[in-house]
Design an enzyme around this catalytic site. Sequence first.
Site, PDB file in Angstrom:
ATOM      1  N   ASP A 205       0.830  -1.201   0.000  1.00 41.23           N
ATOM      2  CA  ASP A 205       0.000   0.000   0.000  1.00 41.23           C
ATOM      3  C   ASP A 205       0.867   1.253   0.000  1.00 41.23           C
ATOM      4  O   ASP A 205       1.823   1.363   0.788  1.00 41.23           O
ATOM      5  CB  ASP A 205      -0.912  -0.021   1.241  1.00 41.23           C
ATOM      6  CG  ASP A 205      -1.903   1.110   1.271  1.00 41.23           C
ATOM      7  OD1 ASP A 205      -2.682   1.233   0.308  1.00 41.23           O
ATOM      8  OD2 ASP A 205      -1.904   1.870   2.256  1.00 41.23           O
ATOM      9  N   GLU A 247       1.516  -0.012  -5.118  1.00 41.80           N
ATOM     10  CA  GLU A 247       0.649   1.133  -5.399  1.00 41.80           C
ATOM     11  C   GLU A 247       1.555   2.360  -5.411  1.00 41.80           C
ATOM     12  O   GLU A 247       1.945   2.861  -4.355  1.00 41.80           O
ATOM     13  CB  GLU A 247      -0.440   1.277  -4.330  1.00 41.80           C
ATOM     14  CG  GLU A 247      -1.378   2.437  -4.611  1.00 41.80           C
ATOM     15  CD  GLU A 247      -2.275   2.791  -3.425  1.00 41.80           C
ATOM     16  OE1 GLU A 247      -3.384   3.290  -3.669  1.00 41.80           O
ATOM     17  OE2 GLU A 247      -1.852   2.583  -2.264  1.00 41.80           O
TER      18      GLU A 247
END
Length: 549
Positions: A205, A247
């Site tokens: 993330d 990401e």
Amino acid sequence: MTDHLLNDLWWKNAVVYCLDVKTFADSDGDGWGDFAGLTDRLEYLAGIGVTAIWLRPFHPSPLLDDGYDVSDYFGIDPRVGDHGHFAEMIRAADQRGIRVIIDLVVNHTSWAHPWFEQAREDRSSRFHDYYVWADDEPDPRPDKVVFPDAESSIWSYDDLADRWYVHHFFRHQPELNFANEAVRDEVHRIMAFWLQLGVSGFRLDSVPYLIDTGEILGTGEERTHEWLRDLRSFAVRRRGDAVLIGEADVELGDLRRYFGDARGNQLHMVFNFLVNQSMFLALAREDARPLASCLRALPGLPRSGQWLTFARNHDELNLARLSDDERAEVFASFAPDERDRIYDRGIRRRLPDMLDHDRRRLELVYSMVFGMPGTPVLLQGEEIAMGDEVSLPDRLPVRTPMQWSAGPSAGFSSADEDQLVRPLTRGPGGSKERNVADQIVDPGSMLTWMARLAHTRRRSTEIATGSWEVLDTGNDAVLAIEYDWRDSTLLTLHNLSRDRAPVDLPERWGDATFVFGGPEREPHSHSLEAYGYRWLRQSRHPTGAGGPP
């Protein structure tokens, strides 16, 4: 590339499906989706062509950020199951040829994590240096705040510690100190635990905020890329075919570094946010040139490297890389109501609602996503053109429960609607109009079409591993990409215009074979219907025994 190497690099030819366990399928009637419910639906996912599922966070959490505020990295929220349920899901997925990837949210923890609780209480605790602190109030750096509607600074004061701690996200998500070797060791333990339980990799993330934290610590950007190399090295030592997905919504000039050196020693895959944003600008203009230019500008990747392509995800459609004028164009086309926008940079709606449920345009977009360089990713419900619930706050409109039937609680749960983990979608994209039970038996449904697309992509090894080139078709509205692999060439054509578009194809495509798309009766037509698309293949029969290596 040999077939053996292609098997090792399984992610290159995957179809990835992103789901949230708590909103996917409820097996026990408590209103929360669970691992048992997911296990029951794995046959459905395999049937529509899914070969990897990406699970959003399912760990214990205060749920102040929908699970991205983790309070126990080794645990499972008891409302979605336990480790036995997880292991059974992994076993069932493996039997169906489905890999499992989980979110690894280690750029920050929840402030309810025991590490942070102990860090606050005792400056001499080893956990204090798990986080990033300052004695005097630092520069608030509002330009680095991820959620400007909620926070005005990346620093917050903790009265118990009597110090300031950094958080690029919400203040309840204190940033971890990756310069501390003990933190990296903790992350290794987390990765080893879930790899041992059978996961095939991790989606990291908000990777750029590891970089930003390195800047704050004064360790430099190169040091923070070293941390990524460390994570990859550890993962592949534990499991040779493990994948690390990042990401990383960054500028074009920064993208290549996230893959590492020429051989690839950092991330295996990176979400292609730049292509995603360029695609929506191209759709708004009905002009393929912004997307074609972005594709041509992409850097070359290591052999193991791959892009992830997508239409929408579980967050807002982030348009921050577009200019102000370009963003205004996309807003005007797809989010004219300001309530559909978020943070002045994005759109908080699902694709069907953005396109007024126009089936032609939906097929066009997903055909482009599956037909561009990279591995395609679907968000749960996209296969049935499920809508959103825009009355929900923040980014929750696209995170409503999966719609399995037109029955009570959308077939997601036997619980009453007021007991569900989240309200259902209403309106034209709700379960009465869009659900699996109705579409799975309808040969003309979006679900049936999406399954054909996914299976076609799985058979299109040219896209997965071949070299590619964006062609000039003589028509600004048409995106054409040609892929070469071994003795086969694949061509994908997409008309972004509402008008029929003539296409000037190279002469060699005159005898191509139709693969997917527009009317089969005219596979060699030199024009595409409004919002039309077509995949064509040309096989070259090698001379000599065995052909090319």
